[in-house]
Design a protein around this motif. Structure first.
Motif, mmCIF file in Angstrom:
data_model
loop_
_atom_site.group_PDB
_atom_site.id
_atom_site.type_symbol
_atom_site.label_atom_id
_atom_site.label_comp_id
_atom_site.label_asym_id
_atom_site.label_seq_id
_atom_site.Cartn_x
_atom_site.Cartn_y
_atom_site.Cartn_z
ATOM 1 N N ILE A 61 1.867 12.251 -18.929
ATOM 2 C CA ILE A 61 2.741 11.584 -17.962
ATOM 3 C C ILE A 61 4.017 11.119 -18.659
ATOM 4 O O ILE A 61 5.125 11.297 -18.156
ATOM 5 N N GLY A 89 5.559 8.213 -7.646
ATOM 6 C CA GLY A 89 5.080 7.205 -8.589
ATOM 7 C C GLY A 89 4.026 6.302 -7.964
ATOM 8 O O GLY A 89 2.989 6.020 -8.574
ATOM 9 N N THR A 142 3.080 5.865 -15.864
ATOM 10 C CA THR A 142 3.657 6.261 -14.574
ATOM 11 C C THR A 142 4.779 5.306 -14.183
ATOM 12 O O THR A 142 5.837 5.749 -13.710
#
Length: 161
Positions: A61, A89, A142
């Protein structure tokens, strides 16, 4: 924070992979040379593989190395790109929050029941903790990647004007 966390993630990945390789190789040698299998190797290898998977996903990520379809995203303008980045997201964060929640429920259940691993006799929750820890790392990454994407879209919009 990002570099320090990346160092920790790489250390976890390297140690997990090294331990898995050493004990699996030792088990193979033990089986062929002594005709004796080391019973705990499968237990440790499987549980380290779970940890390795989630920490590796966190690094993936961070590095934007996941597979993605970007044709539509690239055709969008600044506000739409920002909105899509936020939605993506949020969806990823919600997924990892759910995994963290249920992972912690499993850990708590194993602690209450006093579950032990079959071969080593260690508390099972020690191994299961890799799931929520890895998911928390994925949530952090994230958030970091989404903010970076939003700032990048903002900078692109400013440079186009």
């Amino acid at each position: 924070m990002s570099r320090g966390l990346l160092y920790i993630e790489y250390t976890i990945i390297a140690l997990s992979l090294a331990i898995m390789a050493v004990i699996t190789f030792a088990n193979v040698l033990s089986r062929f040379i002594f005709d004796f299998s080391i019973s705990f190797t499968e237990e440790v290898t499987v549980n380290l593989f779970v940890l390795l998977t989630f920490v590796g996903a966190s690094v993936g990520i961070y590095k934007n190395s996941h597979l993605g379809f970007s044709l539509i995203y690239e055709k969008l303008n600044g506000i739409s790109k920002t909105l899509v980045s936020i939605i993506i997201g949020l969806l990823i964060i919600l997924f990892f929050i759910a995994l963290t929640y249920y992972g912690l429920e499993i850990v708590q259940s194993q602690m209450v029941r006093g579950q032990k691993t079959p071969s080593l006799g260690w508390p099972q929750w020690v191994f299961t903790l890799g799931l929520p820890v890895g998911c928390i790392l994925c949530i952090v990454r994230t958030l970091e990647t989404t903010v970076k994407s939003i700032l990048q879209v903002r900078d692109e919009s400013v440079s186009e004007q």
